[in-house]
Design a protein around this motif. Structure first.
Motif, PDB file in Angstrom:
ATOM      1  N   ASN A 175       0.800  -1.224   0.000  1.00  0.00           N
ATOM      2  CA  ASN A 175       0.000   0.000   0.000  1.00  0.00           C
ATOM      3  C   ASN A 175       0.835   1.278   0.000  1.00  0.00           C
ATOM      4  OD1 ASN A 175      -2.694  -1.196   0.091  1.00  0.00           O
ATOM      5  ND2 ASN A 175      -2.021  -1.990   2.043  1.00  0.00           N
ATOM      6  N   ALA A 176       2.151   1.154  -0.105  1.00  0.00           N
ATOM      7  CA  ALA A 176       3.015   2.344  -0.117  1.00  0.00           C
ATOM      8  C   ALA A 176       2.869   3.063  -1.458  1.00  0.00           C
ATOM      9  CB  ALA A 176       4.469   1.941   0.107  1.00  0.00           C
ATOM     10  N   PRO A 177       2.597   4.363  -1.444  1.00  0.00           N
ATOM     11  CA  PRO A 177       2.403   5.118  -2.686  1.00  0.00           C
ATOM     12  C   PRO A 177       3.744   5.501  -3.328  1.00  0.00           C
ATOM     13  CG  PRO A 177       2.053   6.544  -0.801  1.00  0.00           C
ATOM     14  CD  PRO A 177       2.329   5.175  -0.256  1.00  0.00           C
ATOM     15  N   LEU A 178       4.260   4.624  -4.153  1.00  0.00           N
ATOM     16  CA  LEU A 178       5.610   4.786  -4.693  1.00  0.00           C
ATOM     17  C   LEU A 178       5.684   5.202  -6.160  1.00  0.00           C
ATOM     18  CD1 LEU A 178       7.188   1.551  -3.163  1.00  0.00           C
ATOM     19  CD2 LEU A 178       7.345   3.890  -2.278  1.00  0.00           C
ATOM     20  N   TYR A 179       4.610   5.030  -6.905  1.00  0.00           N
ATOM     21  CA  TYR A 179       4.684   5.176  -8.361  1.00  0.00           C
ATOM     22  C   TYR A 179       3.937   6.420  -8.838  1.00  0.00           C
ATOM     23  CZ  TYR A 179       6.083   0.342  -7.767  1.00  0.00           C
ATOM     24  OH  TYR A 179       6.726  -0.784  -7.354  1.00  0.00           O
ATOM     25  N   SER A 180       4.554   7.123  -9.779  1.00  0.00           N
ATOM     26  CA  SER A 180       3.937   8.336 -10.341  1.00  0.00           C
ATOM     27  C   SER A 180       2.901   7.952 -11.399  1.00  0.00           C
ATOM     28  CB  SER A 180       5.003   9.219 -10.974  1.00  0.00           C
ATOM     29  OG  SER A 180       5.497   8.613 -12.165  1.00  0.00           O
ATOM     30  N   LEU A 181       2.104   8.923 -11.766  1.00  0.00           N
ATOM     31  CA  LEU A 181       1.097   8.744 -12.809  1.00  0.00           C
ATOM     32  C   LEU A 181       1.747   8.260 -14.103  1.00  0.00           C
ATOM     33  CD1 LEU A 181      -2.088   9.957 -13.420  1.00  0.00           C
ATOM     34  CD2 LEU A 181      -0.650  11.240 -14.966  1.00  0.00           C
ATOM     35  N   SER A 198       3.496  15.515  -1.400  1.00  0.00           N
ATOM     36  CA  SER A 198       3.421  16.838  -0.778  1.00  0.00           C
ATOM     37  C   SER A 198       3.256  17.926  -1.838  1.00  0.00           C
ATOM     38  CB  SER A 198       4.659  17.106   0.076  1.00  0.00           C
ATOM     39  OG  SER A 198       5.824  17.018  -0.714  1.00  0.00           O
ATOM     40  N   GLY A 199       3.692  17.661  -3.052  1.00  0.00           N
ATOM     41  CA  GLY A 199       3.542  18.603  -4.159  1.00  0.00           C
ATOM     42  C   GLY A 199       2.235  18.453  -4.915  1.00  0.00           C
ATOM     43  N   GLY A 200       1.386  17.524  -4.481  1.00  0.00           N
ATOM     44  CA  GLY A 200       0.082  17.337  -5.104  1.00  0.00           C
ATOM     45  C   GLY A 200       0.043  16.335  -6.239  1.00  0.00           C
ATOM     46  N   GLN A 201       1.170  15.670  -6.522  1.00  0.00           N
ATOM     47  CA  GLN A 201       1.191  14.691  -7.607  1.00  0.00           C
ATOM     48  C   GLN A 201       0.589  13.367  -7.140  1.00  0.00           C
ATOM     49  OE1 GLN A 201       5.310  14.475  -8.750  1.00  0.00           O
ATOM     50  NE2 GLN A 201       5.142  16.252 -10.079  1.00  0.00           N
ATOM     51  N   ARG A 202      -0.096  12.702  -8.050  1.00  0.00           N
ATOM     52  CA  ARG A 202      -0.683  11.399  -7.734  1.00  0.00           C
ATOM     53  C   ARG A 202       0.434  10.381  -7.524  1.00  0.00           C
ATOM     54  NH1 ARG A 202      -3.887  13.825 -11.590  1.00  0.00           N
ATOM     55  NH2 ARG A 202      -6.117  13.877 -11.119  1.00  0.00           N
ATOM     56  N   ARG A 203       0.292   9.566  -6.491  1.00  0.00           N
ATOM     57  CA  ARG A 203       1.244   8.491  -6.191  1.00  0.00           C
ATOM     58  C   ARG A 203       0.455   7.198  -5.984  1.00  0.00           C
ATOM     59  NH1 ARG A 203       5.828   9.899  -8.164  1.00  0.00           N
ATOM     60  NH2 ARG A 203       6.586  11.865  -7.357  1.00  0.00           N
TER      61      ARG A 203
END
Length: 104
Positions: free
Chosen positions: A10-16, A45-50
């Motif tokens: 469940n770790a948010p590691l990957y960009s869009l 923190s910059g608002g990018q989807r992870r």
């Protein structure tokens, strides 16, 4: 020894962009999944989807349903119903454990 984020499903590691490349889908498709609340990745923190590995698995499933002609609204409802069935099965199993064994 501490667990690494790569070990956490469940770790948010990957960009869009990474997910789009990995699954060979359009970035716009991933954005629409977020807009329709079908797959809601976390934000940096910059608002990018992870995306996590769990999110990616869900995107794959959603893409399959979409390829079969289902709308995102229908897919969201299917996912909701699947979660409800899962919760009900869990509740049923817990209730069965409370009951005395049945005589056959």
């Amino acid at each position: 020894m501490a667990r690494l984020p790569i070990d956490d499903h469940n770790a948010p590691l990957y960009s869009l962009g990474q997910v789009a490349d990995m699954l060979e889908v359009q970035q716009a498709f991933l954005r629409r999944l977020d807009e329709f609340e079908v797959v809601r990745p976390r934000r940096s923190s910059g608002g990018q989807r992870r995306y996590s590995r769990a999110d990616i698995t869900r995107v794959q499933y959603v893409a399959e349903l979409s390829d079969e002609g289902m709308t995102l609204i229908a897919i969201r409802r299917i996912l909701e119903l699947e979660q409800e069935v899962k919760a009900l099965k869990k509740e049923l199993e817990a209730t069965r454990r409370l009951l005395p064994p049945a005589d056959h």
